[in-house]
Design a protein around this motif. Structure first.
Motif, short mmCIF file in Angstrom:
data_model
loop_
_atom_site.label_atom_id
_atom_site.label_comp_id
_atom_site.label_asym_id
_atom_site.label_seq_id
_atom_site.Cartn_x
_atom_site.Cartn_y
_atom_site.Cartn_z
N PRO A 192 17.24 20.53 16.12
CA PRO A 192 15.86 20.51 16.77
C PRO A 192 15.86 19.96 18.16
N TYR A 193 14.90 20.46 18.86
CA TYR A 193 14.74 20.00 20.23
C TYR A 193 13.17 20.17 20.55
N VAL A 194 12.80 19.30 21.76
CA VAL A 194 11.37 19.29 21.94
C VAL A 194 11.02 19.73 23.37
N VAL A 195 10.03 20.68 23.36
CA VAL A 195 9.53 21.32 24.58
C VAL A 195 8.18 20.26 25.06
N LEU A 196 7.91 19.81 26.22
CA LEU A 196 6.86 19.05 26.67
C LEU A 196 6.24 19.64 27.70
N LYS A 197 4.85 19.99 27.64
CA LYS A 197 4.04 20.74 28.62
C LYS A 197 2.85 19.92 29.14
N LEU A 198 2.60 19.73 30.27
CA LEU A 198 1.37 19.02 30.68
C LEU A 198 1.02 20.09 32.20
N GLY A 199 -0.29 20.79 31.97
CA GLY A 199 -0.52 21.61 33.12
C GLY A 199 0.33 22.53 33.35
N ASP A 200 0.89 22.86 34.84
CA ASP A 200 1.93 23.74 34.77
C ASP A 200 3.24 23.16 34.85
N GLN A 201 3.52 21.98 34.52
CA GLN A 201 4.80 21.22 34.38
C GLN A 201 5.47 21.31 33.01
N GLU A 202 6.61 21.97 32.75
CA GLU A 202 7.22 21.88 31.52
C GLU A 202 8.87 21.31 31.67
N ASP A 203 9.23 20.60 30.48
CA ASP A 203 10.51 20.05 30.38
C ASP A 203 10.92 20.11 28.95
N LYS A 204 12.17 19.74 28.66
CA LYS A 204 12.40 19.75 27.40
C LYS A 204 13.78 18.90 27.31
N ASN A 248 16.06 9.71 22.93
CA ASN A 248 15.71 8.86 24.01
C ASN A 248 15.81 9.56 25.14
N ALA A 249 15.05 10.53 25.46
CA ALA A 249 15.01 11.19 26.67
C ALA A 249 13.70 10.87 27.35
N GLU A 250 14.17 10.57 28.86
CA GLU A 250 12.99 10.28 29.60
C GLU A 250 12.47 11.42 30.59
N PHE A 251 11.09 11.34 30.53
CA PHE A 251 10.68 12.52 31.49
C PHE A 251 9.43 11.94 32.27
N SER A 252 8.96 12.66 33.37
CA SER A 252 7.72 12.18 34.31
C SER A 252 7.16 13.45 34.72
N PHE A 253 5.87 12.95 34.58
CA PHE A 253 4.71 14.26 34.77
C PHE A 253 3.89 13.74 35.72
N GLY A 254 3.33 14.55 36.72
CA GLY A 254 2.32 14.06 37.54
C GLY A 254 0.92 14.44 36.87
N VAL A 255 -0.18 13.69 36.85
CA VAL A 255 -1.32 13.64 36.13
C VAL A 255 -2.45 14.19 37.23
N GLY A 256 -2.93 15.47 37.14
CA GLY A 256 -3.88 16.02 37.80
C GLY A 256 -5.30 15.34 37.59
N SER A 257 -5.34 15.26 36.21
CA SER A 257 -6.88 15.02 35.95
C SER A 257 -6.72 14.27 34.59
N PRO A 258 -7.54 13.04 34.17
CA PRO A 258 -7.53 12.33 32.84
C PRO A 258 -7.78 13.37 31.90
N THR A 259 -8.66 14.32 31.97
CA THR A 259 -9.00 15.42 30.87
C THR A 259 -7.82 16.28 30.54
N ASP A 260 -6.62 16.38 31.01
CA ASP A 260 -5.61 17.06 30.86
C ASP A 260 -4.84 16.70 29.31
N LYS A 261 -4.15 17.52 28.72
CA LYS A 261 -3.69 17.10 27.40
C LYS A 261 -2.09 17.45 27.51
N LEU A 262 -1.43 16.33 26.99
CA LEU A 262 -0.05 16.49 26.92
C LEU A 262 0.46 17.19 25.37
N LEU A 263 1.35 18.53 25.56
CA LEU A 263 1.65 19.22 24.37
C LEU A 263 3.12 19.22 24.21
N LEU A 264 3.46 18.78 22.94
CA LEU A 264 4.95 18.51 22.60
C LEU A 264 5.02 19.44 21.39
#
Length: 813
Positions: A557-569, A582-598
């Protein structure tokens, strides 16, 4: 001494009336010794125990036609009218009458002979002597059988009873392993006896059907069944539960039941059941010796068959290995010369076969010769042959040649444990001579460069030139070019080259990425994403109970994280359903209505990656909260399991004074030093982790094999001594640079061990553990410290410590 030279001397006698014994059945008392007529004075007493056992009354004779037979004066009755009295049975209550093996002379073992037939008069001394000899032989046989049936603790196998246990199965056991299974086995304790069943791997419903037997002398003896989960690692096996049964529960007859596991050993609960079949066999039951012999024979035959099968498997593996080596030769030889040693012209293959008529160097005995081979910067060494002037080594070495003008130098030394090794002679062979021979050289070479040179060395020398890149082909196994040692050296070097390149690139990339992230993160969100309202820091901690996607029942297994136009894994974790990232990631938040998809994927080599499940999180649920951790279930068609995540939302700070741009050399140096520090920290962490992994492997290997080594390979030992060589201080300076390269050798009886060498220090720290078998209580443990030298002069002794084993309880060295 001739036994007829002296006669036995009379010391005394006593009388014991038979009537007194018959009246009391049993008498034990002290009797005063008395003298015979014309005997010297006697003194002393003797304690004797008498037991009277009445014989069985003979059966009545068949009545004749005459009511009252006329008595005859002849003292010998007719044998047909007076039967021989029956033999007396054994008076040993602990010894039954077993069926004896064919190697014993008689199946029944009476302790007394039948009464003499009345037709034998007292004058038949020869027959009476034969009967006395027979009685003595039977008494000796009974004594030997008693010894045969005695256990180590002195109790008798046949004095009590036999408990026969059949461990049938278990069900609904507790999940003890990471992957949701267990590896259960049973430890059965009956009195001082302890036995184990086999391990049933990866199951919660094990089936054993194994029979075990215990000898018991007390029917009140409890039988304890302890169930454990086997662990391959260094940790101890985990206790799962226990069952206790008394022999009294099944002394009346065999039983078969399911028993629930109960807690113990600090556990508050237990889960599952154990099926047992129990039977008690009283000691009066005869021991089936022929059946036991057949079982032993069958076991021996099975061992022989297994050995033959293993030998065939080894032959098959060797055949396959030969083919593999031929292909490996073709795959790696070109890369070896191309990448790893482009200046090498080829290999010089040197086989050191034997020596003869070498000089005698030791005061007691002969010599302990070995050879050091040197070609430019390449050095090799043979094994030491102890106490031999005509040693046979038969060792082969592969030495790379970069210049045909070099010399192959072979130096013969005599190994000396107490001091420096002494040189016995030198052989020098020009490499060009070997290359120009066009064939192998097989000859005896005399030792030289000594005042009185003695002896010679048998060598076989072959030249293996560097192949043309276009002519590399798979060669036959009997060709000189595909020798196993050469291939392994080439393959290892090529692998090291490629792996080193990849590891270095990976380390450099990681260091650069970490440096960029640390250096530019704040500026990135401040200047490059000015419209963000904040930053969301996400840590993907772990997953649990993920679905099985691979053929072998696991996933990658591995995990893909998406927030707006930002993506990491995250990285891929191989072969697990419970990954920890125990992997750390940082994403810029453009709007409080956005959703984080894992999205969790199963990594597949050569095909599309399979989706294992999805998690969607509204940022409005995260903004405004302090840092927190939460577990989320995966959603989807094949979804199963959970992900644990940590969140920390940081709102955007108010604009501050602009940071002046640093374009001078000081700013560049500071940035460079920061990058160097990050790289150093990365490498340091990797090295420490590798050291921990190596220590774990060594510890695991020691635990797996140490018990069997002392049990089977050194069964005569009184015990074993565990040593931990920790550290040393204030050592002598042995090297030219004012330091030393110390190591310690340990000797106990015929056993030798050695620590690793720690270079350039006078305060080494080894922290190495050793176990040595103790054969004799008066042995002495000898520890010798040496300073390691790379040259031929030998290592220098720095000191000796001798510790009598009788003094060893718990010492700190």
């Amino acid at each position: 001494m001739d036994k007829d030279m002296f006669t036995d001397e009379f010391m005394g006698m006593f009388d014991m009336p038979v009537s007194k014994l018959v009246a009391n059945n049993k008498i034990q008392e002290w009797f005063t010794l008395e003298k015979k007529e014309k005997a010297d004075e006697v003194s002393g007493e003797i304690n004797v125990k008498f037991v009277f056992t009445p014989t069985e009354a003979p059966k009545a004779a068949t009545p004749s036609a005459t009511p009252t037979p006329t008595p005859t004066p002849t003292p010998t009755p007719t044998p047909t009218t007076t039967p021989t009295p029956a033999p007396t049975k054994s008076n040993l209550p602990s010894l039954p009458t077993p069926s004896l093996p064919t190697s014993l002379p008689t199946p029944s073992l009476p302790t007394s002979l039948p009464s003499l037939p009345s037709g034998i008069s007292g004058g038949d001394s020869e027959l009476k002597e034969r009967l006395r000899q027979k009685e003595a032989e039977q008494a000796l046989m009974i004594s030997q059988l008693q010894q045969l049936f005695l256990q180590d603790d002195g109790s008798s196998y046949v004095s009590g009873g036999l408990v026969r246990i059949t461990v049938i199965a278990g069900k609904k056991l507790e999940k003890m392993d990471t992957f949701g299974k267990s590896d259960p086995y049973l430890k059965i304790i009956c009195g001082k006896q302890e036995k184990k069943t086999s391990i049933q791997y990866k199951t919660l419903d094990p089936v054993w059907n194994e029979e075990l037997s215990f000898n018991v002398s007390d029917t009140n003896t409890p039988i304890l069944f302890e169930m454990y989960d086997h662990d391959d690692g260094p940790s101890s096996d985990d206790f799962m539960g226990q069952v206790t049964v008394s022999v009294l529960d099944f002394i009346a007859g065999p039983i078969s039941n399911w028993y629930p596991l109960k807690p113990g050993q600090g556990r508050k609960d237990a889960q599952g059941e154990l099926q047992l079949a129990l039977e008690y066999i009283p000691s009066s039951a005869p021991v089936d010796f022929p059946a036991m012999v057949e079982i032993i024979k069958d076991f021996k035959n099975r061992l022989i068959d297994e050995k033959k099968q293993k030998e065939e498997e080894v032959k098959q593996i060797q055949s396959e290995a030969d083919l593999v080596l031929a292909h490996v030769d073709a795959a790696f030889r070109e890369d070896y010369y191309k990448f790893c040693n482009p200046n090498q012209l080829g290999f010089l293959i040197v086989k050191v076969i034997a020596g003869k008529k070498l000089p005698k160097m030791d005061i007691i005995g002969d010599s302990d010769p070995y050879i050091i081979l040197k070609l430019n910067e390449v050095t090799e060494k043979t094994k030491v042959i102890d106490n031999n002037l005509n040693p046979v080594w038969d060792e082969e070495f592969y030495m790379g040649v970069t210049d045909l003008s070099h010399e192959l130098v072979l130096s013969c030394f005599d190994a000396d444990d107490a001091g420096s090794d002494e040189i016995m002679g030198v052989i020098r062979i020009p490499v060009r001579k070997i290359v120009e021979s066009q064939s192998s050289i097989n000859d005896w070479f005399p030792l030289g460069e000594m005042k009185k040179p003695e002896g010679s060395i048998h060598l076989e020398l072959r030249w293996n030139p560097k192949p043309a890149a276009s002519k590399v082909e798979v060669v036959e196994q009997d060709s000189n070019l595909s020798k196993t040692a050469q291939l392994l050296q080439q393959v290892t070097t090529v692998k090291t080259y490629y792996k080193g390149k990849l590891d270095q690139q990976s380390k450099d990339l990681t260091a650069v990425m970490n440096g960029i992230r640390e250096t530019f993160a704040n500026d990135y969100y401040k200047f490059c994403r000015p419209n963000d309202v904040g930053t969301l820091n996400v840590t993907v901690v772990e997953g649990k109970d993920l679905p099985k996607m691979d053929t072998l029942g696991l996933s990658d297994p591995y995990v893909v994280l998406k927030l707006g136009d930002q993506e990491d894994k995250t990285k891929v974790i191989d072969n697990t359903l419970n990954p920890k990232w125990n992997a750390e990631f940082s994403f810029g938040v453009g709007s409080p209505t956005d959703k984080l998809l894992l999205t969790v994927f199963d990594h597949d080599t050569g095909s599309d990656h399979d989706e294992m499940g999805v998690i969607e999180i509204k940022l409005s649920d995260l903004i405004g909260q302090k840092a927190f951790s939460q577990t989320y279930p995966l959603v989807g068609k094949k979804a199963k399991g959970t992900l644990t995540l940590q969140f920390n939302y940081v709102p955007k700070e108010k604009p501050s004074e602009p940071v002046p741009h640093q374009d001078d050399e000081a700013g560049q140096v500071g940035e460079l030093l920061q990058q160097v520090h990050a790289v150093k920290k990365y490498y340091s962490q990797k090295v420490e982790q590798q050291k921990k992994d190596i220590d774990l492997v060594l510890s695991t290997v020691r635990q797996c094999f140490e018990e069997d080594y002392f049990k089977f390979c050194r069964p005569g030992d009184l015990g074993k001594i565990n040593l931990n060589i920790k550290e040393a201080k204030g050592l002598a300076k042995m090297d030219l640079m004012g330091l030393s390269d110390p190591y310690v050798t340990l000797k106990l009886g015929d056993q030798k061990e050695k620590t690793h060498t720690i270079h350039n220090t006078l305060e080494p720290k080894w922290r190495e553990e050793f176990s040595l078998g103790l054969a004799k209580a008066n042995d002495t443990l000898i520890l010798e410290m040496y300073d390691h030298d790379d040259g031929p002069g030998g290592d220098d002794l720095m000191g000796i410590v001798e510790i009598p084993v009788l003094c060893v309880d718990t010492l700190s060295l």
